[in-house]
Design an enzyme around this catalytic site. Structure first.
Site, PDB file in Angstrom:
ATOM      1  N   HIS A 233       0.810  -1.212   0.000  1.00 48.34           N
ATOM      2  CA  HIS A 233       0.000   0.000   0.000  1.00 48.34           C
ATOM      3  C   HIS A 233       0.847   1.268   0.000  1.00 48.34           C
ATOM      4  O   HIS A 233       0.326   2.372   0.138  1.00 48.34           O
ATOM      5  CB  HIS A 233      -0.926  -0.023   1.238  1.00 48.34           C
ATOM      6  CG  HIS A 233      -2.077   0.907   1.179  1.00 48.34           C
ATOM      7  ND1 HIS A 233      -2.255   1.935   2.077  1.00 48.34           N
ATOM      8  CD2 HIS A 233      -3.123   0.982   0.319  1.00 48.34           C
ATOM      9  CE1 HIS A 233      -3.355   2.599   1.789  1.00 48.34           C
ATOM     10  NE2 HIS A 233      -3.904   2.041   0.731  1.00 48.34           N
ATOM     11  N   LYS A 235       3.195   4.463  -1.154  1.00 50.97           N
ATOM     12  CA  LYS A 235       3.328   5.421  -2.248  1.00 50.97           C
ATOM     13  C   LYS A 235       4.701   6.063  -2.071  1.00 50.97           C
ATOM     14  O   LYS A 235       4.931   6.799  -1.119  1.00 50.97           O
ATOM     15  CB  LYS A 235       2.247   6.502  -2.208  1.00 50.97           C
ATOM     16  CG  LYS A 235       0.836   6.000  -2.516  1.00 50.97           C
ATOM     17  CD  LYS A 235       0.133   5.468  -1.306  1.00 50.97           C
ATOM     18  CE  LYS A 235      -1.289   5.047  -1.641  1.00 50.97           C
ATOM     19  NZ  LYS A 235      -1.900   4.257  -0.557  1.00 50.97           N
ATOM     20  N   ASP A 240      17.225   9.831  -8.315  1.00 54.85           N
ATOM     21  CA  ASP A 240      18.645  10.211  -8.213  1.00 54.85           C
ATOM     22  C   ASP A 240      19.149  10.336  -6.778  1.00 54.85           C
ATOM     23  O   ASP A 240      20.146  11.020  -6.534  1.00 54.85           O
ATOM     24  CB  ASP A 240      18.890  11.552  -8.927  1.00 54.85           C
ATOM     25  CG  ASP A 240      19.040  11.373 -10.434  1.00 54.85           C
ATOM     26  OD1 ASP A 240      19.049  10.214 -10.887  1.00 54.85           O
ATOM     27  OD2 ASP A 240      19.137  12.389 -11.138  1.00 54.85           O
ATOM     28  N   HIS A 411      -8.841  11.534   1.101  1.00 54.10           N
ATOM     29  CA  HIS A 411      -7.960  10.374   1.155  1.00 54.10           C
ATOM     30  C   HIS A 411      -6.669  10.671   1.914  1.00 54.10           C
ATOM     31  O   HIS A 411      -5.819   9.802   2.063  1.00 54.10           O
ATOM     32  CB  HIS A 411      -7.649   9.917  -0.279  1.00 54.10           C
ATOM     33  CG  HIS A 411      -7.119   8.535  -0.387  1.00 54.10           C
ATOM     34  ND1 HIS A 411      -5.866   8.253  -0.891  1.00 54.10           N
ATOM     35  CD2 HIS A 411      -7.656   7.340  -0.055  1.00 54.10           C
ATOM     36  CE1 HIS A 411      -5.669   6.953  -0.874  1.00 54.10           C
ATOM     37  NE2 HIS A 411      -6.728   6.363  -0.375  1.00 54.10           N
ATOM     38  N   LYS A 413      -4.103  11.066   4.857  1.00 54.83           N
ATOM     39  CA  LYS A 413      -3.924  10.335   6.117  1.00 54.83           C
ATOM     40  C   LYS A 413      -2.899  11.100   6.959  1.00 54.83           C
ATOM     41  O   LYS A 413      -1.714  11.144   6.611  1.00 54.83           O
ATOM     42  CB  LYS A 413      -3.430   8.903   5.862  1.00 54.83           C
ATOM     43  CG  LYS A 413      -4.320   8.117   4.866  1.00 54.83           C
ATOM     44  CD  LYS A 413      -3.494   7.724   3.663  1.00 54.83           C
ATOM     45  CE  LYS A 413      -4.293   7.136   2.531  1.00 54.83           C
ATOM     46  NZ  LYS A 413      -5.171   6.071   2.764  1.00 54.83           N
ATOM     47  N   ASP A 418      -0.789  18.630  18.769  1.00 55.85           N
ATOM     48  CA  ASP A 418      -0.573  19.992  19.260  1.00 55.85           C
ATOM     49  C   ASP A 418      -0.008  20.841  18.119  1.00 55.85           C
ATOM     50  O   ASP A 418      -0.466  20.747  16.988  1.00 55.85           O
ATOM     51  CB  ASP A 418       0.333  19.978  20.489  1.00 55.85           C
ATOM     52  CG  ASP A 418      -0.300  19.189  21.643  1.00 55.85           C
ATOM     53  OD1 ASP A 418      -1.536  19.147  21.696  1.00 55.85           O
ATOM     54  OD2 ASP A 418       0.435  18.617  22.466  1.00 55.85           O
TER      55      ASP A 418
END
Length: 493
Positions: A233, A235, A240, A411, A413, A418
């Site tokens: 899952h 991403k 380089d 979507h 997350k 604080d």
């Protein structure tokens, strides 16, 4: 007379077969039940599986065989174990090689830092530059631009790559640089990217020299050897060894992605990272590459990270998943919630918490912390949506502010604690992300970055509808029944 005898024999044989079938089913159920008990998982998970096994003859056992245990497959499992020690040593060596990037940690983030370093060997490094990107065209455009500027390598890893729109620009950029000799490698999840693998893109990329791997492939013949719903899952983009990307966005153009789901366009963020954090992101990609292909790239990196002392975001990488130490993400999340003192803001598209997470949120609110939970009004998983709704009443009753985002499928997350630090990445607040999926999160120990995230989330809240406890309690009885029924399966989601 003979007809009657034949009928009696037939009835006797049928009765005998029935008894054999019952005995066979009983032996299987008892055997699988003992296996569930011996696994010593959370009680709710074990009881949910036992209820399913006893409630649905044969099918319950079949579901357990398919989804009841974490099975990466023998080759992946053994490889993950043998890889852990050399990778941990490599990370420690890299951190020692650049002492100028080791940094003091804020008092608030110190317990999380110690937990992450103790379980995953990941150091907190300073000298990072992070750019928060929130528009899909800008995100995909920046990635394509950085790829076209590459001179050595382009490594990409995504759960979903959906052909169409701006996502195709990234594909075209990979083809261009691969044809001029840049080392291009792509890891895509088999299930999440199934439409991509059925398109003409894999052949185009491979013909141009891009190494494309289908991660955790599924198939009926694989069922006995590996669990089919374990998913990659993450991403992740590393170019380089100078530029990295991570966040919540898949390689998709929201204008062309799941338009028939009735949830609106997906709303995401990505972080563009430069500095000492990038080699660690690179090491995570090559870990996944080695686990899937057996090819070790770990020693091929020239450790010369750039530094941005004037911007200087302190950050720590948190890989998680079904591997040694990878289950620490739940403890990290709980620790972050218990560290909060004034304000706690959480955004997630899928909210199916376990009891410790609900208890932590209620405890924070009841001790005077302003707890804000931002969810999409609708998402693309009805079961998860209804199961998550079953937890909302007790949270609202504890004073947690819950907002339903109305302008698409939110979507993003993130967890903001604080004004001090943030957790941003791919982890949803559900059991699948916390225990099953391969995920990646960044702990960013920087009030400046937290302020940017707070501004972003304030925009989400402005486009959301606040939930009212009194009004929520007035929902129809059949919705309550549906939510409570789905709640029974929440330990299995």
């Amino acid at each position: 007379m003979f007809n009657g005898l034949e009928k009696d024999l037939s009835d006797l044989f049928s009765h005998f077969l029935g008894l054999l079938l019952l005995l066979f089913h009983t032996l299987i159920v008892v055997g699988v039940s003992l296996r569930v008990i011996f696994k010593r998982r959370p009680i709710g998970v074990s009881l949910a599986w036992l209820a399913l096994i006893y409630a649905i003859p044969f099918a319950g056992v079949g579901f357990y065989i398919l989804f009841g245990e974490i099975r990466l497959g023998r080759r992946r499992g053994e490889q993950a174990k043998t890889m852990y020690t050399p990778y941990a040593a490599w990370i420690r060596q890299m951190a020692r090689a650049f002492p100028q990037y080791r940094c003091p940690v804020s008092d608030k983030a110190a317990p999380l830092h110690d937990l992450i370093q103790g379980r995953l060997a990941m150091p907190m490094l300073s000298g990072n530059r992070m750019t928060l990107l929130e528009q899909p065209e800008a995100i995909l455009g920046e990635i394509a631009s950085d790829i076209r500027a590459a001179t050595q390598s382009c490594y990409l890893e995504f759960y979903i790559w959906q052909p169409g729109g701006w996502a195709d620009e990234v594909g075209e950029a990979l083809i261009e640089v691969s044809q001029r000799g840049v080392d291009c490698r792509v890891l895509l999840d088999s299930v999440g990217s199934k439409h991509f693998f059925r398109s003409g893109w894999p052949q185009r990329l491979r013909s141009a020299g891009v190494q494309l791997i289908e991660v955790l492939p599924v198939g009926a013949w694989r069922i006995p050897f590996q669990r089919q719903d374990l998913r990659m899952h993450r991403k992740l983009v590393v170019i380089d060894d100078k530029v990295g990307y991570t966040g919540s966005m898949n390689m998709v153009d929201p204008r062309f992605f799941k338009q028939d789901a009735g949830v609106g366009q997906w709303v995401d963020i990505m972080l563009r990272v430069q500095g000492p954090m990038v080699p660690l992101m690179w090491s995570l990609f090559v870990w996944d590459w080695e686990m899937e292909t057996g090819e070790r790239l770990l020693d091929s990196l020239q450790h010369q990270p750039e530094a941005w002392p004037l911007i200087n975001y302190r950050a720590q990488l948190i890989p998680s998943g079904p591997f040694e130490g990878g289950d620490a993400i739940q403890q990290i999340l709980l620790q972050a919630i218990y560290q909060s003192r004034q304000r706690l803001i959480l955004t997630t598209p899928y909210f199916v918490p376990d009891d410790p997470l609900v208890a932590a949120l209620r405890s924070a609110s009841e001790r005077g912390v302003q707890v804000q939970l931002v969810l999409p009004h609708r998402n693309d998983s009805r079961l998860a949506h209804h199961a998550g709704n079953a937890f909302l009443e007790e949270l609202l009753a504890s004073g947690v502010e819950i907002y339903r985002y109305d302008a698409g499928l939110l979507h993003t997350k993130s967890v903001l604690v604080d004004d001090d630090f943030a957790l941003v990445g791919t982890v949803n607040l559900d059991r699948r992300s916390l225990w099953l999926n391969f995920e990646v999160t960044l702990l960013v120990d920087s009030p400046v970055f937290v302020a940017q995230m707070q501004t972003l989330v304030a925009g989400y809240i402005q486009a959301a509808s606040p939930m009212s406890l009194a009004r929520w309690r007035q929902r129809p009885w059949y919705r309550r029944m549906t939510e409570n029924f789905c709640y029974l399966f929440s330990p299995l989601l």
